[in-house]
Design an enzyme around this catalytic site. Structure first.
Site, PDB file in Angstrom:
ATOM      1  N   HIS A 115       0.841  -1.212   0.000  1.00 48.81           N
ATOM      2  CA  HIS A 115       0.000   0.000   0.000  1.00 48.81           C
ATOM      3  C   HIS A 115       0.871   1.256   0.000  1.00 48.81           C
ATOM      4  O   HIS A 115       0.491   2.286   0.551  1.00 48.81           O
ATOM      5  CB  HIS A 115      -0.987  -0.012   1.177  1.00 48.81           C
ATOM      6  CG  HIS A 115      -2.069  -1.047   0.992  1.00 48.81           C
ATOM      7  ND1 HIS A 115      -3.183  -0.812   0.226  1.00 48.81           N
ATOM      8  CD2 HIS A 115      -2.167  -2.334   1.424  1.00 48.81           C
ATOM      9  CE1 HIS A 115      -3.937  -1.908   0.214  1.00 48.81           C
ATOM     10  NE2 HIS A 115      -3.347  -2.853   0.924  1.00 48.81           N
ATOM     11  N   ASP A 175       1.997  -3.880  -9.711  1.00 49.81           N
ATOM     12  CA  ASP A 175       1.786  -5.208 -10.292  1.00 49.81           C
ATOM     13  C   ASP A 175       2.198  -5.240 -11.764  1.00 49.81           C
ATOM     14  O   ASP A 175       2.853  -6.179 -12.230  1.00 49.81           O
ATOM     15  CB  ASP A 175       0.318  -5.630 -10.141  1.00 49.81           C
ATOM     16  CG  ASP A 175      -0.144  -5.580  -8.688  1.00 49.81           C
ATOM     17  OD1 ASP A 175       0.720  -5.585  -7.802  1.00 49.81           O
ATOM     18  OD2 ASP A 175      -1.356  -5.533  -8.460  1.00 49.81           O
TER      19      ASP A 175
HETATM   20  C1  GLA Z   1      -2.951  -4.339  -5.175  1.00 45.09           C
HETATM   21  C2  GLA Z   1      -2.767  -3.221  -6.200  1.00 45.09           C
HETATM   22  C3  GLA Z   1      -1.343  -2.679  -6.141  1.00 45.09           C
HETATM   23  C4  GLA Z   1      -0.945  -2.302  -4.714  1.00 45.09           C
HETATM   24  C5  GLA Z   1      -1.265  -3.433  -3.745  1.00 45.09           C
HETATM   25  C6  GLA Z   1      -1.035  -3.048  -2.298  1.00 45.09           C
HETATM   26  O1  GLA Z   1      -2.150  -5.432  -5.526  1.00 45.09           O
HETATM   27  O2  GLA Z   1      -3.049  -3.689  -7.487  1.00 45.09           O
HETATM   28  O3  GLA Z   1      -1.219  -1.582  -7.015  1.00 45.09           O
HETATM   29  O4  GLA Z   1      -1.585  -1.105  -4.326  1.00 45.09           O
HETATM   30  O5  GLA Z   1      -2.613  -3.869  -3.873  1.00 45.09           O
HETATM   31  O6  GLA Z   1       0.314  -2.847  -2.066  1.00 45.09           O
END
Ligand code: GLA
Length: 380
Positions: A35, A171
Site C-alpha cells: 500500500h 503489479d
Molecule cells: C494491489 C494493487 C497494487 C498495490 C497493492 C497493495 O495489488 O493492485 O497496485 O496497491 O494492492 O500494495
C-alpha cells in the site's frame, strides 16, 4: 499438464495449424512495500514461476479471437470497434487494446488460447499478468519493441479506466520487467527500478489462505482516500514526502484512523528501502525481520489483514525455519508469503499447512516459488 502445453494443444484443436508465438506473463508476490505504490513510495515485488500463457498467431485483419481455456469461453472483437460487453476476462483484452491504440501503437489482430496456473483473485496479480500478456501479444503481433514503463502504465490505464479498478502501478511493473532470481526495487514516483538478488540459502513460500477477496475494492479505495487526506492535511504532494517526525507533529490534527494509515505508509517506505539494502548484503534474517514488522503494521495500523491472513502468518512465525512472514498484495484475503531457510522449506510447507488447517478449518495451499523473469514471447 503444464499451461504452456495445454495452450498449444488447444490452439491446434481450435485454430488448425500451430501457434506462431508463445507469450508468458507471470504473477507476482510483493516481498515488502505494501500500500505504498499509490502513495508515490517504494515497493519490492518479485515475479513468480506461476504464469499466464498465450499461444497465438497474428492475423491479416483487425479481429482478435481468443479462447480462455480455464473458463471454457471464447470472445472475439474488432480493433476498430472496441466496446464493453462480453465475458469479464475479455474486458482486460479490450481495455489493453484500447489503451495501446489511444497511445498511438499500431495494432493488428491475432487469434490465441490463454491458459494459466496462476490462481485468480488470490492476490498474486492475475489481472496484471493478463494485461501484460495481452500487451505482449499485441507488441509481438505488430512487431514493436517492449518498453517496461510504457506497457505497465498502459496496463494500469486499462485497469483503472476500462475495467474500473483503481490499482497502483506495482503489479504491472513487476510483471512487465521482472528478472529471474531477483526482486525489483521500484520507485513508484519516477518508475526508476533496480533488480536486487534474493539472499542465498533461503526460499520464498507462497501461503494461500484459500480465502478470496469480496468487498475488497471498496476497502482499497477507502484506504487510498485516507492516505490522500493525510497528505492533503500535511501539505505534502504524497505520503512519500512525509518524514516520520513530521508525521508525529501532525498526529493531533489528523483523524486517528487516518493517522494510523499514514503511519503505516511512512514506516513501510523506510522498511522497503532497508529491505533492499539487506538483500544487497545477503542479510536474510534482517529481510525477514522487516517483513514481520510490515505484517504487524498492516494488521494494526492499516487494518487490511483479517483472521485468515493473520492465522497463516502466525503459523509461519512459529516454525523454526521461518525468517519472516507477512501478507502480500492488497490484503483481506488471498496469500501470505514467508522467507524460509532452504534446508527447512519442506518441513515448513507441511507444518504450516497443518497448523492453518487446525486453526481455521480452511484448506490452504503452500508451495515454494522461484523468482522468475517478466513477460516474454518466444517463437513457437
Ligand atoms: C494491489 C494493487 C497494487 C498495490 C497493492 C497493495 O495489488 O493492485 O497496485 O496497491 O494492492 O500494495
Amino acid at each position: 499438464m503444464d499451461p504452456r502445453q495445454r495452450a498449444i494443444n488447444a490452439f491446434q484443436r481450435r485454430f488448425a495449424g500451430g501457434p506462431a508465438w508463445l507469450v508468458r506473463s507471470p504473477g507476482r508476490v510483493n516481498l515488502i512495500g505494501e500500500h505504498t505504490d499509490y502513495n508515490d513510495g517504494f515497493v519490492l515485488p518479485m515475479a513468480i514461476d506461476r504464469a499466464i500463457w498465450v499461444a497465438m498467431r497474428p492475423r491479416q485483419d483487425d479481429i482478435v479471437n481468443v479462447l480462455a481455456l480455464d473458463f471454457g469461453e471464447e470472445a472475439g472483437f474488432r480493433l476498430a470497434q472496441l466496446e464493453k460487453g462480453g465475458p469479464a476476462w475479455s474486458e482486460y483484452l479490450k481495455g489493453v487494446a484500447w489503451a495501446l491504440s489511444e497511445a498511438g501503437y499500431p495494432l493488428c489482430g491475432w487469434e490465441g488460447v490463454i491458459a494459466g496456473d496462476l490462481p485468480i483473485g488470490a492476490g498474486l496479480s492475475s489481472s496484471a499478468a493478463l494485461e501484460m500478456a495481452v500487451a505482449k501479444a499485441f507488441s509481438t503481433a505488430a512487431g514493436w519493441p517492449w518498453d517496461v514503463k510504457e506497457m505497465a502504465l498502459l496496463g494500469q490505464k486499462a485497469e483503472n479506466q476500462w475495467v474500473g479498478v483503481q490499482c497502483g502501478i506495482m503489479d504491472q511493473m513487476i510483471c512487465a520487467g521482472g528478472r529471474a532470481g531477483h526482486a525489483m526495487l521500484l520507485d513508484c514516483r519516477t518508475l526508476a527500478f533496480t533488480h536486487v538478488p534474493l539472499p542465498p540459502d533461503c526460499v520464498v513460500v507462497v501461503l494461500d489462505t484459500g480465502t478470496r477477496r469480496g468487498l475488497m475494492n471498496s476497502a482499497y479505495n477507502e484506504r487510498r482516500a485516507q492516505c490522500e487526506e493525510a497528505a492533503r492535511i500535511m501539505g505534502v504532494p504524497a505520503l512519500r514526502d512525509a518524514a516520520p517526525d513530521e508525521l508525529e507533529r501532525w498526529a493531533g490534527r489528523l483523524d486517528p484512523a487516518v493517522y494510523r494509515r499514514a503511519r503505516h505508509v511512512v514506516g513501510e517506505n523506510a522498511r522497503t528501502l532497508q529491505a533492499a539494502e539487506a538483500m544487497r548484503r545477503g542479510d536474510a534474517p534482517e529481510l525477514g525481520r522487516l517483513m514481520n514488522a510490515s505484517h504487524i503494521s498492516l494488521r494494526d495500523d492499516f487494518e487490511v489483514t483479517g483472521p485468515a491472513l493473520d492465522a497463516m502468518v502466525e503459523c509461519a512465525w512459529e516454525h523454526p525455519a521461518c525468517l519472516g512472514a507477512r501478507m502480500t498484495g492488497a490484503g483481506f484475503a488471498g496469500c501470505a508469503i514467508a522467507l524460509v531457510t532452504a534446508a527447512g522449506a519442506g518441513d515448513f510447507v507441511e507444518q504450516v499447512a497443518a497448523c492453518y488447517r487446525r486453526r481455521t478449518g480452511l484448506e490452504p495451499q503452500a508451495y515454494v516459488c522461484a523468482a522468475s523473469a517478466g513477460a516474454s514471447a518466444t517463437s513457437a
